[in-house]
Design an enzyme around this catalytic site. Structure first.
Site, PDB file in Angstrom:
ATOM      1  CB  THR A 196      -0.826  -0.048   1.310  1.00  0.00           C
ATOM      2  OG1 THR A 196      -1.761  -1.113   1.202  1.00  0.00           O
ATOM      3  CG2 THR A 196      -1.569   1.244   1.592  1.00  0.00           C
ATOM      4  NE  ARG A 224      -9.910  -6.074   4.271  1.00  0.00           N
ATOM      5  CZ  ARG A 224      -8.835  -5.301   4.182  1.00  0.00           C
ATOM      6  NH1 ARG A 224      -8.521  -4.750   3.041  1.00  0.00           N
ATOM      7  NH2 ARG A 224      -8.098  -5.056   5.237  1.00  0.00           N
ATOM      8  N   GLY A 226     -11.098  -2.224   3.957  1.00  0.00           N
ATOM      9  CA  GLY A 226     -10.102  -2.073   5.018  1.00  0.00           C
ATOM     10  C   GLY A 226     -10.107  -0.682   5.625  1.00  0.00           C
ATOM     11  CG  ASP A 227      -6.325   0.602   7.068  1.00  0.00           C
ATOM     12  OD1 ASP A 227      -6.341  -0.250   6.149  1.00  0.00           O
ATOM     13  OD2 ASP A 227      -5.296   1.208   7.399  1.00  0.00           O
ATOM     14  N   GLY A 248      -0.865  -1.806   6.662  1.00  0.00           N
ATOM     15  CA  GLY A 248      -0.802  -3.053   7.425  1.00  0.00           C
ATOM     16  C   GLY A 248      -2.164  -3.710   7.447  1.00  0.00           C
ATOM     17  N   GLY A 250      -5.541  -3.792   7.878  1.00  0.00           N
ATOM     18  CA  GLY A 250      -6.489  -2.689   8.000  1.00  0.00           C
ATOM     19  C   GLY A 250      -7.488  -2.855   9.125  1.00  0.00           C
TER      20      GLY A 250
HETATM   21  N1  ASP Z   1      -4.146  -1.409   5.115  1.00  0.00           N
HETATM   22  C1  ASP Z   1      -4.457  -2.029   3.854  1.00  0.00           C
HETATM   23  C2  ASP Z   1      -5.790  -2.723   3.993  1.00  0.00           C
HETATM   24  O1  ASP Z   1      -5.980  -3.398   4.991  1.00  0.00           O
HETATM   25  C3  ASP Z   1      -3.442  -3.028   3.386  1.00  0.00           C
HETATM   26  C4  ASP Z   1      -1.990  -2.645   3.573  1.00  0.00           C
HETATM   27  O2  ASP Z   1      -1.681  -1.559   4.003  1.00  0.00           O
HETATM   28  O3  ASP Z   1      -1.123  -3.480   3.271  1.00  0.00           O
HETATM   29  O4  ASP Z   1      -6.595  -2.642   3.120  1.00  0.00           O
END
Ligand code: ASP
Length: 333
Positions: A196, A224, A226-227, A248, A250
């Site tokens: 990311t 799904r 994420g964050d 990371g 999320g």
């Molecule tokens: N944070 C991102 C998500 O969970 C993925 C990542 O940062 O690797 O969608």
């Protein structure tokens, strides 16, 4: 003897001149930071093992190049928002990170893009989620923010909106994830090194901004989110405190409202950006969750991570320009 003492003092003053400046009272103060930028290219992957006296690895150099893209905007008086958008667009177009063209496969050649941007001057926020046809999701997120009465658009509605705004729409074949087993992973980058991306900036007017763009965290349940497109989880900016972009797992960033918590710790507990970022990464987020980048209203930066080897770079108006993959930061050119 006396003469050599004065020569030593004079040499020391000359050597420290770039980093220190005189106050009217004559006391030396650190040079004021007028602009600053931190970027990341994901929290997974292995740390860099190139010795400090060797040239930067290809991946470190790539981070340095994108960092300089942002420096060019900020050093010439451009806005934090423009710098964030320009840097993230470059990452999205590269095909070498888990964002835009290079978005990772979420299973069976499918993919799903999320992005957000936040303006610390007015806590404006815009995001898109679960889009598949927008070439630069970060620009669509900025367009959502510009509506002023919407913060998050998803799926086909977001794509229709982006098209109406004149943003580029691309077919599935544009995305690496549709091209076979390797998904979005480029040949010269390991799967785990393919992360990311995010950017946080302070500009010369004292405004700060944050931007994050992702293809998610690999194979997940359909639908799904994420964050990254959630305000205060993966992205946050407020001129009173700081700008944050996370990377990371999320779900952990959402559960712990990670980005906003850093701002709260600075505002209500008087912590510095580094203290607040480390509190969240090392004491609140579970180990192995990932990392985040922070720039504060005063130019202080932080980039802690608690798993993997976050690829990151930081630069500011005092001449700092450094990159790191793994623990140590190395000077870049
Ligand atoms: N944070 C991102 C998500 O969970 C993925 C990542 O940062 O690797 O969608």
């Amino acid at each position: 003897m006396r003469r050599s003492f004065f020569a030593l003092v004079a040499a020391t003053v000359v050597a420290l001149a770039p980093a220190l400046c005189q106050t009217p009272s004559g006391a030396a103060q650190p040079e004021k930071i007028t602009w600053a930028i931190v970027i990341h290219g994901g929290a997974g992957g292995k740390g860099n093992t190139t010795p400090a006296d060797q040239p930067l690895s290809a991946r470190e150099q790539l981070i340095a190049d994108y960092l300089k893209t942002g420096c060019d905007v900020l050093s010439t008086g451009g806005t934090a928002l423009d710098a964030c958008e320009k840097v993230v667009r470059a990452f999205e177009d590269s095909g070498k990170f888990n964002t835009g063209k290079g978005a990772t496969s979420t299973g069976k050649g499918s993919y799903s893009l999320d992005a957000s941007i936040m303006d610390g001057s007015n806590v404006g926020f815009g995001a898109v989620s679960s889009v598949k046809a927008i070439k630069n999701p970060i620009s669509a997120a900025r367009a959502v923010m510009s509506t002023k009465d919407h913060v998050l658009l998803m799926g086909p509605g977001a794509e229709e909106f982006a098209k109406d705004k004149g943003l580029e729409i691309v077919p599935p074949s544009y995305f690496n994830a549709t091209k076979g087993k390797k998904g979005g992973f480029n040949d010269d980058f390991d799967e785990e090194d393919h992360g990311t991306v995010g950017c946080v900036c302070l500009d010369q007017k004292g405004n700060i901004a944050a931007a994050t763009s992702t293809g998610g965290r690999g194979v997940v349940l359909p639908g799904r989110v994420g964050d990254t497109p959630i305000c205060g989880a993966g992205t946050y900016a407020n001129n009173k405190t700081c700008a944050v972009s996370g990377t990371g797992t999320g779900e952990q960033f959402v559960r712990h409202v990670a980005a906003h918590t850093i701002s709260d710790l600075m505002e209500y507990k008087g912590m510095s950006a580094k203290q607040a970022a480390e509190e969240v990464v090392f004491k609140i987020l579970p180990k192995g969750s990932g990392g985040l980048i922070v720039v504060a209203y005063d130019g202080e930066v932080a980039h802690p991570f608690n798993g993997g080897a976050m690829a990151r770079g930081a630069a500011d108006s005092t001449g700092r320009l450094e990159v790191g993959i793994g623990k140590a930061m190395r000077k870049a050119k």
